[in-house]
Design a protein around this motif. Structure first.
Motif, PDB file in Angstrom:
ATOM      1  N   TYR A   1       0.842  -1.199   0.000  1.00  0.00           N
ATOM      2  CA  TYR A   1       0.000   0.000   0.000  1.00  0.00           C
ATOM      3  C   TYR A   1       0.872   1.241   0.000  1.00  0.00           C
ATOM      4  N   ASP A   2       0.286   2.330  -0.485  1.00  0.00           N
ATOM      5  CA  ASP A   2       0.826   3.650  -0.191  1.00  0.00           C
ATOM      6  C   ASP A   2       0.428   3.940   1.265  1.00  0.00           C
ATOM      7  N   GLU A   3       0.850   5.076   1.814  1.00  0.00           N
ATOM      8  CA  GLU A   3       0.423   5.425   3.173  1.00  0.00           C
ATOM      9  C   GLU A   3      -1.087   5.618   3.197  1.00  0.00           C
ATOM     10  N   LEU A   4      -1.758   5.017   4.187  1.00  0.00           N
ATOM     11  CA  LEU A   4      -3.213   5.048   4.254  1.00  0.00           C
ATOM     12  C   LEU A   4      -3.696   5.751   5.517  1.00  0.00           C
ATOM     13  N   SER A   5      -4.891   6.321   5.429  1.00  0.00           N
ATOM     14  CA  SER A   5      -5.503   6.939   6.607  1.00  0.00           C
ATOM     15  C   SER A   5      -7.010   6.947   6.426  1.00  0.00           C
TER      16      SER A   5
ATOM     17  N   ALA B   1      -7.730   3.247   5.070  1.00  0.00           N
ATOM     18  CA  ALA B   1      -7.246   2.195   5.958  1.00  0.00           C
ATOM     19  C   ALA B   1      -8.354   1.172   6.234  1.00  0.00           C
ATOM     20  N   VAL B   2      -9.587   1.655   6.387  1.00  0.00           N
ATOM     21  CA  VAL B   2     -10.730   0.763   6.630  1.00  0.00           C
ATOM     22  C   VAL B   2     -10.953  -0.140   5.416  1.00  0.00           C
TER      23      VAL B   2
ATOM     24  N   LYS C   1      -7.980  -7.093   3.013  1.00  0.00           N
ATOM     25  CA  LYS C   1      -7.141  -8.122   3.634  1.00  0.00           C
ATOM     26  C   LYS C   1      -7.990  -9.190   4.326  1.00  0.00           C
ATOM     27  N   ARG C   2      -9.026  -8.736   5.027  1.00  0.00           N
ATOM     28  CA  ARG C   2      -9.904  -9.675   5.731  1.00  0.00           C
ATOM     29  C   ARG C   2     -10.627 -10.585   4.732  1.00  0.00           C
ATOM     30  N   GLY C   3     -11.077 -10.007   3.641  1.00  0.00           N
ATOM     31  CA  GLY C   3     -11.771 -10.783   2.619  1.00  0.00           C
ATOM     32  C   GLY C   3     -10.874 -11.817   1.972  1.00  0.00           C
TER      33      GLY C   3
ATOM     34  N   GLY D   1       3.394 -10.986   3.830  1.00  0.00           N
ATOM     35  CA  GLY D   1       4.120  -9.747   4.056  1.00  0.00           C
ATOM     36  C   GLY D   1       3.286  -8.545   3.681  1.00  0.00           C
ATOM     37  N   GLU D   2       3.571  -7.408   4.301  1.00  0.00           N
ATOM     38  CA  GLU D   2       2.868  -6.165   4.012  1.00  0.00           C
ATOM     39  C   GLU D   2       3.887  -5.036   3.951  1.00  0.00           C
ATOM     40  N   ILE D   3       3.830  -4.259   2.876  1.00  0.00           N
ATOM     41  CA  ILE D   3       4.766  -3.152   2.666  1.00  0.00           C
ATOM     42  C   ILE D   3       3.955  -1.870   2.501  1.00  0.00           C
ATOM     43  N   ARG D   4       4.348  -0.815   3.201  1.00  0.00           N
ATOM     44  CA  ARG D   4       3.645   0.472   3.096  1.00  0.00           C
ATOM     45  C   ARG D   4       4.608   1.568   2.647  1.00  0.00           C
TER      46      ARG D   4
END
Length: 220
Positions: A136-140, A144-145, A151-153, A163-166
């Motif tokens: 992801y890019d930076e989220l807010s 973010a929701v 991810k949950r889906g 792994g997760e990269i922001r």
């Protein structure tokens, strides 16, 4: 097994170790929201080589910026890497896309949509036997929701994300453009192009569709 260990194992064994990177981005146009997903796949052994090429390209562009006395732009490009924005010159975007045709991670397909459910179903439908990483890019806020919902889906569909990269990097470049295309499409679905603003949005949409067509674009 972390990525560094996995990489050393893959190099030592000579066996291919497949990596899929799911880059997700969000964009807006006059209040309309768009979600863009760029899916990359490739052999982990070649990823470092490609990242070196792209890093070299970012520094070359930074030097050009410096020569034009765009000092801040040069510093940002050198330190953060070359992150294509959807509103950059088409020539710069095309040059970047050519670099993605190397031996490392290659674009498998692109999604442009306003629905998180579409993102989840399309990714889950495509079979893959390897390592999955999400970027992801930076989220807010709402972004973010939505990201957590995706991810949950995917987890519910039994797709393991190891792994997760922001942050901004070359992987979120195409997802950024696809997200902007989705936002334009969302806007035009509510406001037909019968005024100057609508015609401009329609024109930009068609330009981006043409630009992304070689990368298995799905506009849903």
């Amino acid at each position: 097994m972390n990525l560094a260990v996995a990489y050393s194992v893959a190099v030592g064994s000579g066996a291919p170790l497949l990596l899929r990177v799911i880059a997700v981005d969000f964009s807006y146009y006059r209040g309309a929201v768009g979600i863009g997903v760029a899916v990359y796949e490739g052999d982990l052994r070649h990823v470092l080589r490609q990242s070196f090429t792209l890093s070299w390209a970012s520094h070359k562009i930074a030097a050009t910026c410096a020569s034009r006395r765009c000092l801040m732009r040069a510093i940002e490009t050198a330190l953060r890497g070359f992150h294509v924005r959807e509103r950059l010159e088409q020539g710069q975007i095309r040059s970047f896309l050519r670099l993605l045709r190397g031996r490392g991670l290659r674009v498998s397909y692109l999604l442009a949509t306003k629905y998180t459910s579409v993102v989840i179903s399309r990714i889950a439908q495509r079979g893959f036997h390897g390592i999955n990483v999400i970027v992801y890019d930076e989220l807010s806020g709402d972004e973010a929701v939505r990201a957590e919902e995706i991810k949950r889906g995917l987890k519910e569909r039994r797709l393991s994300i190891i792994g997760e990269i922001r942050g901004k990097n070359y992987l979120v470049a195409l997802s950024d453009i696809a997200a902007y295309l989705a936002a334009l499409d969302n806007y035009l679905s509510k406001y037909p192009p019968d005024d100057e603003e609508g015609r401009r949005a329609e024109e930009m949409k068609e330009e981006l569709i043409e630009l992304l067509k070689p990368y298995n674009l799905e506009l849903l």
